[in-house]
Scaffold this active site. Structure first.
Site, short mmCIF file in Angstrom:
data_model
loop_
_atom_site.label_atom_id
_atom_site.label_comp_id
_atom_site.label_asym_id
_atom_site.label_seq_id
_atom_site.Cartn_x
_atom_site.Cartn_y
_atom_site.Cartn_z
N GLY A 18 1.00 -1.15 0.01
CA GLY A 18 -0.14 -0.11 -0.06
C GLY A 18 0.87 1.24 0.03
O GLY A 18 1.78 1.48 -1.08
N ASN A 90 4.74 4.65 9.15
CA ASN A 90 3.73 4.37 8.58
C ASN A 90 2.43 3.47 8.91
O ASN A 90 1.66 3.53 8.44
CB ASN A 90 4.07 4.07 6.95
CG ASN A 90 3.24 3.30 5.81
OD1 ASN A 90 2.45 4.12 5.50
ND2 ASN A 90 3.17 2.35 5.67
N TYR A 160 -10.86 5.10 14.69
CA TYR A 160 -9.53 5.61 13.96
C TYR A 160 -9.53 6.94 13.75
O TYR A 160 -8.30 7.45 13.72
CB TYR A 160 -10.14 5.10 12.25
CG TYR A 160 -8.93 5.11 11.49
CD1 TYR A 160 -7.96 4.59 11.11
CD2 TYR A 160 -9.08 6.25 10.39
CE1 TYR A 160 -7.09 4.55 10.36
CE2 TYR A 160 -8.34 6.52 9.54
CZ TYR A 160 -7.16 5.53 9.33
OH TYR A 160 -6.33 5.93 8.36
#
Lengths: 267, 261
Positions: A18, A90, A160
């Site tokens: 990704g 990340n 989130y």
């Protein structure tokens, strides 16, 4: 950007897939030696293929939630390269669902993956980044991947949202703390909008399974349509921005938030 | 004409009731007419204005269930939830242990999630017959808007509270649940917690003594002084009351102009 990171060593957590993968490719394109880290076993077919595909990379297995793994990675990087110029935090996961349906264990797992990893990576590599930064004109650079979900809320994304809001402010405090102590490390956060990645698709598949009325494809198409530019980002569009923040081209940027969202939050 | 700030008939639950902002908020909510159930870690505490005090460790999932069951039994409703419990960490990143980081996240963020989830059902039912619905008020901070050196853990926790509030607000609105959710962002408020932060600054060598730290803290506000707990409590009353009936997902900054700069 070619050559902007010549001679620099970078480490990326969650680099195999990704956005992380694209970040590694963009750093390598700019001339850096890139240490890719992820959960895959060293020497696995996927890892060998990645090392073959992206020039001047190496791989370390690193569970970014594990304090000991970070210490082992630091020891390896110090011995093998003696420096680290750029740390890209990340690693991350998603979690969607209504507040009343989120089990505490799932909440904790997300916070561990999205926030604790940033703290652990930063703390572990701080001394090496500081030493390396003292030997380059504008210091070293930490890039933390937050999200537009660290800037604006969305329903059924509360956990989130919370985790990415935390990354944004953690970044700002780091930037001020290092500047205040004259530690030569810049720290910035990147806020991608919706990016075509396996993580996004998996998240949408789970959402579709819960929702029942729309497929993952429908949800992704709706997301593209709701974005001002009318499409999702490709991972390289995030990778290029990270390479910029990693390089001396962003020498006066610290504590900053770079939004890469096709106009989503401009409204 | 009804007073839009009147809380008569409303039942409020507040965590961290024994602290500076907690005590002031209990008193202010009660003065506005609410029946306030104050909670904190001590087995017992005398808190002015509280109709009842209950021991609640806001990080304890099972503890929340017990308190909510008690409130439903004793009062039959809950209109206002103030997630106020919180701790500060003032430390360099290098010296922050994972245990310390986790503890701050648990107390400051997980408690908000647990409280919101536990109270959701009763808040939704009570909100149906209340002008402006029921109200969840989460204590963030100016540290949830801006960074500060040696405050990375605390900043991360308060940034999380800010965004959790926004998502909860949108989620409940989308689900047509009559619950508003907002965050409050105090500047430096003259409380024990703030004193602890200044003390840590002095220990870390950022300031020679406490007086200098306090002076610098005061100077950081446009109004050139620290705030008082009452000044935050009044903002909480506003967000609790029907006066704020069109306010959700919002951040109420009460900082003497600090972040306007």
């Amino acid at each position: 950007m070619a050559g902007r990171l010549d001679g620099r060593t970078c480490l990326v957590s969650g680099g195999m897939r990704g956005i992380g993968r694209a970040i590694c490719a963009c750093l390598a394109d700019a001339g850096a030696h890139t240490i890719v880290t992820d959960l895959d076993d060293e020497g696995s077919a996927d890892v060998m293929a990645m090392i073959g595909a992206i020039k001047d990379t190496s791989y370390i297995r690193l569970d970014a939630t594990d304090e000991q793994d970070w210490l082992a990675a630091r020891e390896h990087v110090e011995q093998a390269y003696g420096r680290l110029d750029v740390l890209v935090n990340n690693v991350g996961a998603d979690l969607t669902g209504r507040v009343q349906d989120i089990p505490l264990a799932d909440w904790r797992r997300l916070m561990t993956l999205n926030m604790e990893t940033v703290f652990l990576g930063t703390r572990t590599f701080l001394p090496l980044l500081a030493r390396t930064g003292a030997s380059t004109p504008y210091g070293s650079s930490i890039v933390n991947i937050s999200s537009i979900m660290g800037l604006v809320g969305m329903g059924e994304v509360s956990a989130y949202n919370a985790s990415k809001g935390a990354v944004r402010l953690f970044t700002k405090s780091n930037a001020l703390e290092f500047a205040d102590a004259r530690i030569p490390i810049r720290v910035n956060s990147v806020h991608p909008g919706f990016v075509e990645t396996p993580l996004l698709r998996q998240g949408m598949e789970r959402w579709a399974a819960r929702d029942g009325s729309r497929s993952a494809d429908d949800l992704i198409a709706a997301m593209a349509q709701a974005t001002p530019v009318g499409r999702l980002a490709i991972p390289a569009e995030i990778g290029k921005v990270v390479a910029f923040l990693a390089s001396d081209d962003s020498s006066y940027m610290t504590g900053s938030e770079v939004v890469v969202d096709g106009g989503w939050t401009a409204r | 004409m009804t007073n839009a700030f009147d809380l008569s008939g409303s039942v409020a639950l507040l965590t961290g009731g024994a602290g500076g902002i907690g005590r002031a908020s209990v008193a202010a909510l009660a003065a506005a007419g609410a029946t306030v159930i104050a909670t904190d870690l001590a087995p017992d505490a005398a808190i002015d204005g509280a109709a009842a005090y209950k021991r609640l460790d806001a990080t304890d999932e099972a503890g929340w269930e017990v308190v909510l069951a008690d409130i439903e039994r004793d009062y039959g409703r809950l209109d206002i939830l103030v997630n106020n419990a919180g701790i500060s960490v003032t430390n360099s990143i290098s010296d922050t242990s994972l245990t310390e980081f986790r503890r701050c996240m648990t107390v400051n963020v997980e408690s908000v999630f647990l409280g919101t989830r536990a109270a959701l059902d009763l808040l939704a039912r009570s909100g149906r017959d209340r002008p402006g619905g029921s109200s969840v008020i989460n204590l963030s901070s100016v540290a949830g808007l801006r960074g500060g050196p040696y405050m990375s853990t605390y900043c991360a926790s308060k940034g999380a509270v800010k965004l959790h509030s926004k998502s909860a607000a949108l989620e409940f609105a989308a689900l047509k649940l009559p619950i508003r959710v907002n965050s409050v962002h105090p500047g430096a408020i003259d409380t024990v917690m703030m004193e602890n932060i200044y003390t840590r600054y002095v220990e870390e060598g950022l300031f020679p003594d406490l007086a200098k730290a306090r002076a610098k803290g005061s100077a950081g506000h446009a109004m050139k002084r620290m705030g008082t707990a009452d000044e935050i409590a009044d903002g909480i009353v506003y967000l609790a009351a029907p006066a704020s009936r069109f306010v959700t997902g919002s951040e109420l900054v009460i900082d003497g102009g600090m972040t306007a700069d």
